[in-house]
Motif scaffolding. Structure first.
Motif, PDB file in Angstrom:
ATOM      1  N   TYR A 528      -0.659  -9.030 -22.487  1.00 52.51           N
ATOM      2  CA  TYR A 528      -0.787 -10.278 -23.113  1.00 52.51           C
ATOM      3  C   TYR A 528      -0.761 -11.078 -21.675  1.00 52.51           C
ATOM      4  O   TYR A 528      -0.102 -11.136 -20.868  1.00 52.51           O
ATOM      5  N   ARG A 529      -1.763 -12.023 -21.948  1.00 47.05           N
ATOM      6  CA  ARG A 529      -2.094 -13.150 -20.925  1.00 47.05           C
ATOM      7  C   ARG A 529      -1.131 -14.239 -20.996  1.00 47.05           C
ATOM      8  O   ARG A 529      -0.983 -15.013 -19.945  1.00 47.05           O
ATOM      9  N   ASP A 530      -0.185 -14.289 -22.010  1.00 50.33           N
ATOM     10  CA  ASP A 530       0.689 -15.578 -22.150  1.00 50.33           C
ATOM     11  C   ASP A 530       1.603 -15.412 -20.883  1.00 50.33           C
ATOM     12  O   ASP A 530       2.317 -14.324 -20.604  1.00 50.33           O
ATOM     13  N   PRO A 531       1.796 -16.500 -20.231  1.00 55.66           N
ATOM     14  CA  PRO A 531       2.790 -16.570 -18.988  1.00 55.66           C
ATOM     15  C   PRO A 531       3.984 -16.312 -19.240  1.00 55.66           C
ATOM     16  O   PRO A 531       4.908 -15.538 -18.386  1.00 55.66           O
ATOM     17  N   ILE A 532       4.697 -16.632 -20.422  1.00 57.40           N
ATOM     18  CA  ILE A 532       5.893 -16.451 -20.740  1.00 57.40           C
ATOM     19  C   ILE A 532       6.195 -14.848 -20.719  1.00 57.40           C
ATOM     20  O   ILE A 532       6.946 -14.207 -20.387  1.00 57.40           O
ATOM     21  N   SER A 533       5.095 -14.170 -21.627  1.00 59.23           N
ATOM     22  CA  SER A 533       5.026 -12.663 -21.631  1.00 59.23           C
ATOM     23  C   SER A 533       5.102 -12.059 -20.299  1.00 59.23           C
ATOM     24  O   SER A 533       5.699 -11.012 -20.012  1.00 59.23           O
ATOM     25  N   LYS A 534       4.466 -12.376 -19.627  1.00 62.22           N
ATOM     26  CA  LYS A 534       4.439 -12.049 -18.102  1.00 62.22           C
ATOM     27  C   LYS A 534       5.803 -12.072 -17.521  1.00 62.22           C
ATOM     28  O   LYS A 534       6.271 -11.088 -17.002  1.00 62.22           O
ATOM     29  N   MET A 535       6.411 -13.303 -17.604  1.00 63.29           N
ATOM     30  CA  MET A 535       7.875 -13.228 -17.036  1.00 63.29           C
ATOM     31  C   MET A 535       8.686 -12.591 -17.707  1.00 63.29           C
ATOM     32  O   MET A 535       9.913 -12.128 -16.996  1.00 63.29           O
ATOM     33  N   MET A 536       8.613 -12.225 -18.950  1.00 61.72           N
ATOM     34  CA  MET A 536       9.579 -11.308 -19.659  1.00 61.72           C
ATOM     35  C   MET A 536       9.575  -9.991 -19.076  1.00 61.72           C
ATOM     36  O   MET A 536      10.349  -9.163 -19.557  1.00 61.72           O
ATOM     37  N   GLN A 537       8.673  -9.336 -18.438  1.00 63.45           N
ATOM     38  CA  GLN A 537       8.507  -8.131 -18.042  1.00 63.45           C
ATOM     39  C   GLN A 537       9.665  -7.734 -16.982  1.00 63.45           C
ATOM     40  O   GLN A 537      10.069  -6.674 -16.789  1.00 63.45           O
ATOM     41  N   ALA A 538      10.544  -8.872 -16.785  1.00 64.06           N
ATOM     42  CA  ALA A 538      11.669  -8.506 -15.658  1.00 64.06           C
ATOM     43  C   ALA A 538      12.931  -8.157 -16.624  1.00 64.06           C
ATOM     44  O   ALA A 538      13.913  -7.462 -16.121  1.00 64.06           O
ATOM     45  N   TYR A 539      12.831  -8.033 -17.852  1.00 66.59           N
ATOM     46  CA  TYR A 539      13.947  -7.730 -18.913  1.00 66.59           C
ATOM     47  C   TYR A 539      13.549  -6.170 -19.475  1.00 66.59           C
ATOM     48  O   TYR A 539      12.332  -5.928 -19.670  1.00 66.59           O
ATOM     49  N   LYS A 540      14.687  -5.457 -19.819  1.00 67.44           N
ATOM     50  CA  LYS A 540      14.335  -4.285 -20.477  1.00 67.44           C
ATOM     51  C   LYS A 540      13.978  -4.814 -22.037  1.00 67.44           C
ATOM     52  O   LYS A 540      14.543  -5.657 -22.650  1.00 67.44           O
ATOM     53  N   GLU A 541      12.747  -4.016 -22.545  1.00 67.69           N
ATOM     54  CA  GLU A 541      12.617  -4.274 -23.878  1.00 67.69           C
ATOM     55  C   GLU A 541      13.298  -3.531 -24.823  1.00 67.69           C
ATOM     56  O   GLU A 541      13.999  -2.446 -24.702  1.00 67.69           O
ATOM     57  N   VAL A 542      13.377  -3.897 -26.200  1.00 69.70           N
ATOM     58  CA  VAL A 542      13.782  -3.307 -27.261  1.00 69.70           C
ATOM     59  C   VAL A 542      12.846  -2.256 -27.873  1.00 69.70           C
ATOM     60  O   VAL A 542      11.912  -2.511 -28.236  1.00 69.70           O
ATOM     61  N   PRO A 543      13.225  -0.896 -27.738  1.00 67.50           N
ATOM     62  CA  PRO A 543      12.692   0.093 -28.314  1.00 67.50           C
ATOM     63  C   PRO A 543      12.204  -0.234 -29.608  1.00 67.50           C
ATOM     64  O   PRO A 543      13.088  -0.365 -30.637  1.00 67.50           O
ATOM     65  N   ASP A 544      11.076   0.381 -30.364  1.00 67.45           N
ATOM     66  CA  ASP A 544      10.551   0.257 -31.503  1.00 67.45           C
ATOM     67  C   ASP A 544      11.558   0.991 -32.657  1.00 67.45           C
ATOM     68  O   ASP A 544      11.903   0.602 -33.419  1.00 67.45           O
ATOM     69  N   TRP A 545      11.900   2.137 -31.993  1.00 67.07           N
ATOM     70  CA  TRP A 545      12.944   3.134 -32.917  1.00 67.07           C
ATOM     71  C   TRP A 545      14.227   2.321 -33.308  1.00 67.07           C
ATOM     72  O   TRP A 545      14.869   2.952 -34.051  1.00 67.07           O
ATOM     73  N   TRP A 546      14.739   1.432 -32.238  1.00 61.99           N
ATOM     74  CA  TRP A 546      15.758   0.589 -32.840  1.00 61.99           C
ATOM     75  C   TRP A 546      15.710   0.086 -34.140  1.00 61.99           C
ATOM     76  O   TRP A 546      16.582  -0.002 -34.955  1.00 61.99           O
ATOM     77  N   PHE A 547      14.279  -0.677 -34.264  1.00 60.97           N
ATOM     78  CA  PHE A 547      14.130  -1.588 -35.380  1.00 60.97           C
ATOM     79  C   PHE A 547      14.035  -0.447 -36.557  1.00 60.97           C
ATOM     80  O   PHE A 547      14.331  -1.089 -37.581  1.00 60.97           O
ATOM     81  N   PHE A 548      13.321   0.907 -36.437  1.00 65.51           N
ATOM     82  CA  PHE A 548      13.272   1.513 -37.502  1.00 65.51           C
ATOM     83  C   PHE A 548      14.515   2.134 -38.004  1.00 65.51           C
ATOM     84  O   PHE A 548      14.785   2.391 -39.288  1.00 65.51           O
ATOM     85  N   ILE A 549      15.380   2.233 -37.274  1.00 67.49           N
ATOM     86  CA  ILE A 549      16.777   2.728 -37.637  1.00 67.49           C
ATOM     87  C   ILE A 549      17.219   1.719 -38.555  1.00 67.49           C
ATOM     88  O   ILE A 549      17.879   2.048 -39.754  1.00 67.49           O
ATOM     89  N   ILE A 550      17.381   0.539 -38.320  1.00 64.93           N
ATOM     90  CA  ILE A 550      17.753  -0.680 -39.034  1.00 64.93           C
ATOM     91  C   ILE A 550      17.138  -0.698 -40.262  1.00 64.93           C
ATOM     92  O   ILE A 550      17.578  -0.962 -41.354  1.00 64.93           O
ATOM     93  N   PHE A 551      15.742  -0.517 -40.498  1.00 65.65           N
ATOM     94  CA  PHE A 551      15.105  -0.460 -41.535  1.00 65.65           C
ATOM     95  C   PHE A 551      15.470   0.422 -42.499  1.00 65.65           C
ATOM     96  O   PHE A 551      15.610   0.426 -43.755  1.00 65.65           O
ATOM     97  N   ALA A 552      15.475   1.725 -41.999  1.00 66.19           N
ATOM     98  CA  ALA A 552      16.208   2.775 -42.937  1.00 66.19           C
ATOM     99  C   ALA A 552      17.516   2.604 -43.378  1.00 66.19           C
ATOM    100  O   ALA A 552      17.784   3.096 -44.725  1.00 66.19           O
ATOM    101  N   ILE A 553      18.408   2.110 -42.481  1.00 65.18           N
ATOM    102  CA  ILE A 553      19.779   1.799 -43.016  1.00 65.18           C
ATOM    103  C   ILE A 553      19.717   0.781 -44.299  1.00 65.18           C
ATOM    104  O   ILE A 553      20.276   0.988 -45.307  1.00 65.18           O
ATOM    105  N   SER A 554      18.823  -0.194 -44.001  1.00 69.40           N
ATOM    106  CA  SER A 554      18.521  -1.262 -45.061  1.00 69.40           C
ATOM    107  C   SER A 554      17.895  -0.557 -46.381  1.00 69.40           C
ATOM    108  O   SER A 554      18.484  -1.008 -47.679  1.00 69.40           O
ATOM    109  N   LEU A 555      17.085   0.416 -46.365  1.00 69.99           N
ATOM    110  CA  LEU A 555      16.700   1.023 -47.477  1.00 69.99           C
ATOM    111  C   LEU A 555      17.817   1.795 -48.432  1.00 69.99           C
ATOM    112  O   LEU A 555      17.518   1.833 -49.425  1.00 69.99           O
TER     113      LEU A 555
END
Length: 863
Positions: A528-555
């Motif tokens: 993404y070319r958004d300047p804030i998205s560029k700055m956010m590369q300094a932090y660890k991201e949340v893996p997609d599978w973390w969210f998938f686990i939450i969704f499975a629990i809710s189901l």
């Protein structure tokens, strides 16, 4: 600045420039425009750059605070790079209604070169680099620049012990109050801005008095007091409380299951509410991770609804320099406190002392028994055509006119006006027997003109055909009928229209999602070319599978709730509805993130429920719940992720905070639902403290039509117009997509999805009375002041909104606890006149039930 030719000619001359090969353009550009010694001197003069920022028509005063940052960026940017940035901006923002028109015209002038500026204009190079620097290193939107810093300091503490402690405490308080007050009409909330006022002194108190002790828990070092209360800690706490203190999604449906006014199922107590809360609250968090690519990372995802929170955060914690802006020198903090105190005192007048000023149906006072006057001007069952509809902030601010972009509010308002006319035409022509019912109500009626009694047609909680034919088909109001038809049409219209007009956003997000699955170490932000998205590369991201686990629990929680209680809802039907809602999630979230208009597919779950489990109102209601929760909860969680994105908070910290706050709020809101059930006459329109549960009545009417009676009877016999609405919406979307360039040229602010959304204010006891005052406010603040006095608007608009809203919220809570929970009635003309008219009584109809005792078809003739 010299200029030749009209603006239209200049815009036409540069039209298509973004499609020209960038490299060849840059080569000629770099050779034609060498930096003169004088221009180079200007670039090295901070004062000159500041003066140029002030001289630019749509650049706000906030940028002056960041002038040194932009001086450095301008020095490092070459003319070739600046031109490439502006070429991309024209291509990306050409049809972006949020992108300022003046900025787009100036960019096109810059791309034309010196033939527009004038030969030898030494400021040309400076303006070129300045405009490109704003887009590449900040934001093209002045409302974002007003509340977001273009820099970041990764050393500022965020996820601290004191932030969690304060946040969790206010989650408990806010969740209980907001869940309870939700059922009131008009309702108000302890919003993020209000709770922020309470958490700031808590944080500052902790920073002053907590000992600076450190200790280790496994691999983490906990510091009780890492120093002054930081704005990042404050924003982290705000995200926790915003997620956790919202009224739960299931809370809107729980009364419909349990209360005797509706389905009266006594088994739907605390345990069942707890399971439903867990499933519905966690669904949104699970899907939020997928939605990041569409609604968080792109710069077009403006999220106007969260900007006041960011502004208030800056006001309370970031020091501001004293400036004179259009004659105003008052600090934002001082103005906020003045407005808070003033609105706190004033709200006692329309909410308790002189309630007629709230829904101010003064025109009906002229002739209190005149039904036609009530139908056209009334604030309760009428259309609400009233030039002065309210003096109550909770009514005027119902649709947040100082937050939504003006084009969003204007589209919805004029759509609502046209909808009011259509509704009155339907009513006065007695379309589908609507003249025997009040024109704008969410109640369901029988053929005798009384509220529809389910007990007369149900046997073992299922529709009994014999009883149904002995009793009556259900009838709904003109407003409710119009609302339902337009909502169905807008589903298919919005799906086709948004996918067609924002195809590039969807393509890029899908490619990024696939890339992330293939390479887990790849950065989502890098695409993404958004300047804030560029700055956010300094932090660890949340893996997609973390969210998938939450969704499975809710189901799992959802399946347990459906199986462990007599819900009459097969688990497989829940899966079907969830998949259908997820399909609509992406385009609807893109719409919301850029306009602030939320189009929820809840009614889709209602229809599917009617087909999948015929004759069961309960199954229809539960499936409607799951269809609704996907959109509603995702909007909340994704919005807070964008809030953390703007504030540059570590994404994993935001995820942990959201998860903890959500789980805690599940227990608190379940308890609040139990308490609400104990209120006398809860959900009745005669409830003394106005706990009418207006939305619950609307849900009940839909589930009766499509669950108990069934979509086949409703679509084929009672209201066949509804059946064609889906096809009509999809069909008219295609010519609207083709006409988009022409509409953008002459009516840039027109958005057909928002316009149709204006029709959807009807059918649930809301009308123009809740939108007209807001339109005045939106025009004044979001159009006139924003275009004429941008620096003043950027500094004060969101502060004014937050201050008044906070005062009303605190005042409303005090009034409820002190004067309404145990009613202390103040009886006089000013508190009784509104409710004594044909509009206020809420039962007036154009036609009386015929002498034979019923309207509609003869006995037994309905299917």
């Amino acid at each position: 600045m010299a200029s030749t030719g009209s603006l239209d000619e200049k815009v036409a001359a540069v039209e298509g420039v973004a499609e020209v090969d960038t490299e060849s353009k840059d080569q000629s550009f770099s050779s034609d425009y060498e930096i003169s010694e004088k221009t180079d001197f200007i670039l090295h003069s901070s004062e000159a750059v500041i003066d140029r920022i002030r001289a630019a028509g749509d650049m706000d005063d906030i940028l002056v605070d960041d002038s040194q940052f932009f001086v450095e960026k301008i020095r490092l940017m070459s003319p070739v790079e600046a031109r490439e940035v502006l070429l991309y901006a024209v291509s990306y923002h050409e049809h972006d209604v949020n992108f300022p028109t003046a900025t787009m015209n100036r960019i096109k002038e810059l791309l034309l070169g010196e033939n527009v500026y004038g030969k030898g204009d030494i400021l040309y190079d400076l303006d070129l680099r300045l405009e490109a620097s704003l887009i590449k290193f900040h934001s093209p939107y002045p409302e974002v620049r007003a509340v977001v810093s273009p820099t970041d300091d990764t050393s500022i503490p965020v996820e601290t012990f004191r932030a969690y402690t304060i946040g969790i405490f206010w989650v408990c308080v806010g969740a209980f109050i907001n869940q309870l007050i939700y059922f009131r009409q008009p309702h108000f909330t302890l919003s993020a801005q209000v709770i922020m006022l309470l958490t700031v002194p808590c944080g500052q108190f902790a920073a002053k008095y907590l000992p600076a002790w450190k200790f280790k828990i496994w691999k983490w070092t906990v510091n009780l007091n890492p120093g002054p209360w930081s704005f990042k800690e404050q924003m982290f706490t705000t995200i926790i409380t915003n997620v956790g203190s919202q009224s739960c999604v299931w809370g809107q449906y729980a009364p419909v299951v349990r209360e005797d006014l509706f389905y009266g199922q006594a088994w739907a107590t605390f345990g069942f509410n707890l399971l439903m809360n867990f499933s519905t609250q966690l669904f949104g968090l699970g899907l939020a991770g997928i939605m990041r690519r569409w609604a968080v990372y792109p710069s077009k995802a403006l999220w106007p609804t969260i900007l006041p929170t960011l502004q208030l955060n800056r006001t309370l914690l970031v020091p501001e320099s004293k400036k004179n802006i259009n004659g105003w020198t008052i600090s934002k903090y001082k103005l906020f406190n003045i407005l808070l105190a003033g609105s706190f005192v004033y709200f006692f007048i329309p909410d308790y002392l002189f309630t007629a000023l709230s829904t101010f149906n003064w025109m009906t006072w002229i002739a209190p028994t005149n039904k036609n006057l009530a139908f056209v001007t009334g604030s309760k069952i009428g259309a609400g055509f009233n030039p002065i509809p309210s003096f109550d902030w909770s009514v005027i601010n119902y649709a947040t006119p100082q937050v939504l972009p003006f084009f969003t509010y204007a589209n919805k308002y004029f759509g609502a006006v046209v909808g009011a006319i259509v509704m009155l035409i339907m009513y006065y022509t007695n379309y589908k027997f609507t003249s025997y019912i009040p024109p704008n109500t969410s109640n369901v009626y029988d053929r005798y003109g009384a509220s529809y009694s389910l007990t007369k047609v149900l046997k073992n909680n299922k529709l009994d055909a014999t009883l149904y034919h002995k009793y009556s088909p259900p009838y709904i109001s003109a407003g409710n009928l119009m609302y339902t038809c337009v909502a169905y049409a807008n589903y298919t219209f919005a799906f086709v229209y948004i996918l067609a007009t924002e195809w590039r956003t969807f393509r890029d997000a899908v490619l990024g999602f696939v890339k992330g699955l293939k390479n887990r170490k790849s950065s989502n932000y890098a695409d993404y070319r958004d300047p804030i998205s560029k700055m956010m590369q300094a932090y660890k991201e949340v893996p997609d599978w973390w969210f998938f686990i939450i969704f499975a629990i809710s189901l799992i929680f959802a399946c347990v709730a459906m199986r462990a209680y007599p819900t009459d809802t097969p688990v497989w039907t829940v899966i079907v509805v969830l998949l259908a809602a997820i399909a609509l999630l992406v385009p609807f979230m893109v719409l919301y993130s850029s306009t602030g208009f939320f189009l929820n597919p809840n009614m889709l779950g209602t229809i599917l429920g009617g087909y999948l489990v015929p004759g069961s109102g309960l199954a229809c209601l539960f499936l409607r719940t799951f269809g609704y929760v996907i959109e509603n909860q995702s909007e909340t969680y994704v919005g807070d992720q964008k809030l953390g994105h703007y504030a540059k908070l570590p994404p994993r910290a935001v995820f942990r905070g959201q998860a903890i706050a959500t789980i805690l709020s599940v227990f608190i809101t379940s308890g609040a639902l139990e308490f609400a059930h104990t209120l006398e006459n809860f959900c009745s329109y005669t409830q003394s403290a106005r706990f009418y549960c207006a939305w619950s009545h609307s849900i009940y009417s839909e589930t009766v039509l499509f669950g108990v009676i069934g979509p086949s009877r409703t679509f084929d016999h009672l209201y066949p117009t509804m059946r064609w609405s889906f096809l009509i919406g999809a069909c008219i979307a295609i010519p609207m997509v083709l006409a988009r360039p022409l509409l953008h040229k002459y009516f840039k602010g027109f958005h057909p999805v928002l316009f149709l959304g204006g029709f959807q204010v009807w059918g649930s006891n809301y009308n123009l009375s809740y939108y007209t005052g807001g339109f005045y406010l939106s025009f004044a603040f979001m159009y006139y002041l924003r275009t004429r006095y941008l620096a003043w608007w950027a500094r004060y608009n969101y502060i004014i909104y937050s201050g008044v809203s906070a005062g009303v919220a605190f005042s409303g809570i005090l009034i409820f606890l002190a004067l309404q929970y145990h009613p202390k009635t103040l009886t006089w003309w000013g508190n009784s006149i509104s409710g004594s008219t044909a509009d206020g009584l809420g039962v007036a109809t154009l036609k009386d039930v015929p002498a034979i005792g019923y309207f509609g078809g003869a006995n037994g003739t309905w299917v």
